[in-house]
Design an enzyme around this catalytic site. Structure first.
Site, short mmCIF file in Angstrom:
data_model
loop_
_atom_site.label_atom_id
_atom_site.label_comp_id
_atom_site.label_asym_id
_atom_site.label_seq_id
_atom_site.Cartn_x
_atom_site.Cartn_y
_atom_site.Cartn_z
N GLN A 205 60.96 48.81 78.95
CA GLN A 205 61.07 50.10 78.25
C GLN A 205 62.25 50.93 78.72
OE1 GLN A 205 59.51 51.07 75.61
NE2 GLN A 205 57.85 49.55 75.53
N SER B 194 63.64 43.03 77.20
CA SER B 194 63.20 42.43 75.94
C SER B 194 64.07 42.93 74.80
CB SER B 194 61.74 42.81 75.70
OG SER B 194 61.33 42.40 74.42
N CYS C 2 49.90 46.30 72.13
CA CYS C 2 49.13 45.07 72.33
C CYS C 2 47.63 45.35 72.40
CB CYS C 2 49.56 44.39 73.61
SG CYS C 2 51.31 44.33 73.76
N1 PLP Z 1 56.39 45.04 79.36
C1 PLP Z 1 56.45 46.25 78.79
C2 PLP Z 1 56.57 47.47 79.65
C3 PLP Z 1 56.39 46.38 77.40
O1 PLP Z 1 56.44 47.59 76.84
C4 PLP Z 1 56.29 45.20 76.61
C5 PLP Z 1 56.15 45.29 75.13
O2 PLP Z 1 55.39 46.13 74.65
C6 PLP Z 1 56.26 43.94 77.24
C7 PLP Z 1 56.30 43.91 78.62
C8 PLP Z 1 56.21 42.67 76.47
O3 PLP Z 1 57.46 42.37 75.85
P1 PLP Z 1 57.54 41.36 74.62
O4 PLP Z 1 56.89 42.06 73.46
O5 PLP Z 1 59.00 41.13 74.38
O6 PLP Z 1 56.84 40.12 75.00
#
Ligand code: PLP
Length: 392
Positions: free
Chosen positions: A179, A199, A325
């Protein structure tokens, strides 16, 4: 009717320049970067160039950047990779209670495999106590994994201090910066970070592409075995179009950093002020100042965040409750609960996360629509009615 997207911490649209940069790599420049003929060689040049752009955004060297399939993969690679590489040295990992599930569930998986994990608590602003961190480090500690900025509240962790502590004790420090990248300045020549995950889709590149910074000399076992791509750290033919996209998105993030930060901060303040001036009983969740410039997590007391989200959706306004998620589950956010926020206040939270393409008109529209919805929901809320009758 206007459509307003205020869920950029869940995902961002692909930037038009990113899409344009990617397009040739689906057809004209389709080669496999490992092939030694012209088709491969040409593509390899662009792969190297994308790696340089990601490295430049982080002030790292290209040799320290590898591409992965997503942020979740990067987090898994860091946590499991260090655990497997250093298990003979020790089996203790330190993290926090407010990590993304990509880290938390990976730690829980490792616990089942015999590792010990310390989950540090956070205070009401969402920050850890550095002294508690220091006291948690033992001889067997091999990894500290603490996020750069929280995806739900935007609270920014003291990465410099954590890294210095880890380095002083000879412990590897991984930070999930998914983030933070593009929203905060990150200089890995200055920051004592060993592994950093990012990401693409939080950065206006497509979903399904991530990257990992691995400081030279850091021990990490690979999770995906096969060919020798990505310096033997991550097998699999490189996803060239998406890597090009992430490279371009990184270049734009660096180029537009100042303008974006000022724009986001101004919009966030306008949104926050607009809401609290018009709606009573609203509480900010997260650190008041040490916070991502685009993120506003608010509890609208006496109503459910989920109902608010659905009602805003009816007005074509996209926000989220909890993280993307876990939204859809009625459980309040593990992050807000860890901050000691009571269950019903945590359940009344929504997250509004801005992006560079949002405008003042978007914000003003939300500020205009929100009071009516909140009042309607409060009018039918037993909790609110009880409060009203008590104050009569
Ligand atoms: N870590 C954080 C802090 C996130 O906000 C997210 C996505 O919401 C992820 C990991 C996971 O990333 P990705 O969606 O690319 O797998």
């Amino acid at each position: 009717m206007r459509r307003v997207y205020l869920d950029h911490n869940a995902t961002t649209p692909v930037h038009p320049e990113v899409l344009e940069a990617m397009m040739p790599f689906f057809q004209d420049q389709f080669g496999n970067a490992s092939s030694i003929h012209w088709a491969g060689r040409e593509v390899k040049k662009y792969l190297d160039d994308a790696r340089e752009k990601v490295a430049a955004l982080l002030n790292a060297t290209p040799e320290e950047v590898i591409f992965t399939g997503c942020g979740t993969e990067s987090d898994n690679m860091a946590v499991k990779g260090v655990a497997y590489a250093l298990q003979d040295k020790g089996r203790h990992i330190i993290t926090t209670e407010v990590e993304h599930h990509a880290v938390l569930h990976t730690c829980q998986f490792l616990e089942k495999a015999g590792f010990e994990v310390t989950y540090l608590p956070v205070d009401s602003d969402g920050l850890i106590d550095l002294e508690k961190l220091r006291l948690s480090i033992k001889n067997q500690t091999i990894l500290i994994t603490i996020m750069f900025a929280n995806n739900e509240t935007g609270t920014v962790f003291p990465v410099q201090e954590i890294g210095e502590m880890a380095r002083g004790k000879g412990v590897i420090f991984h930070t999930d910066a998914i983030q933070a990248v593009g929203k905060l300045p990150i200089d890995l020549k200055q920051l004592p970070v060993d592994i950093l995950s990012l990401s693409g889709h939080k950065l206006y590149a497509p979903k399904g592409i991530g990257a990992q910074y691995i400081r030279a000399g850091t021990k990490l076992t690979s999770l995906i075995h096969g060919g020798g791509q990505e310096r033997n750290r991550r097998a699999g033919t490189e996803n060239i179009p998406y890597i090009i996209g992430l490279g371009k998105a990184s270049e734009i993030a660096q180029r537009d950093f100042q303008g974006r930060s000022e724009h986001l901060l101004a919009l966030r303040e306008r949104l926050h002020r607009g809401i609290i001036n018009r709606i009573p009983h609203v509480k900010l969740n997260g650190h008041p100042t040490k916070r991502l410039p685009n993120t506003l997590n608010l509890s609208f007391l006496y109503i459910e965040g989920e109902s608010l989200l659905l009602n805003l959706d009816l007005e074509d306004i996209a926000v989220s409750s909890g993280s993307a998620c876990t939204s859809g589950s009625l459980e309040p956010s593990h992050v807000l609960l860890a901050m000691g926020i009571p269950h019903e206040i945590a359940q009344s939270a929504i997250r509004l996360s801005l992006g560079w393409s949002n405008t003042q008109e978007d914000v003003d529209y939300v500020v205009e629509v929100l009071p009516r919805i909140v009042q309607r929901l409060r009018d039918i809320s037993p909790l609110y009615q009880k409060r009203v009758s008590r104050s009569k």
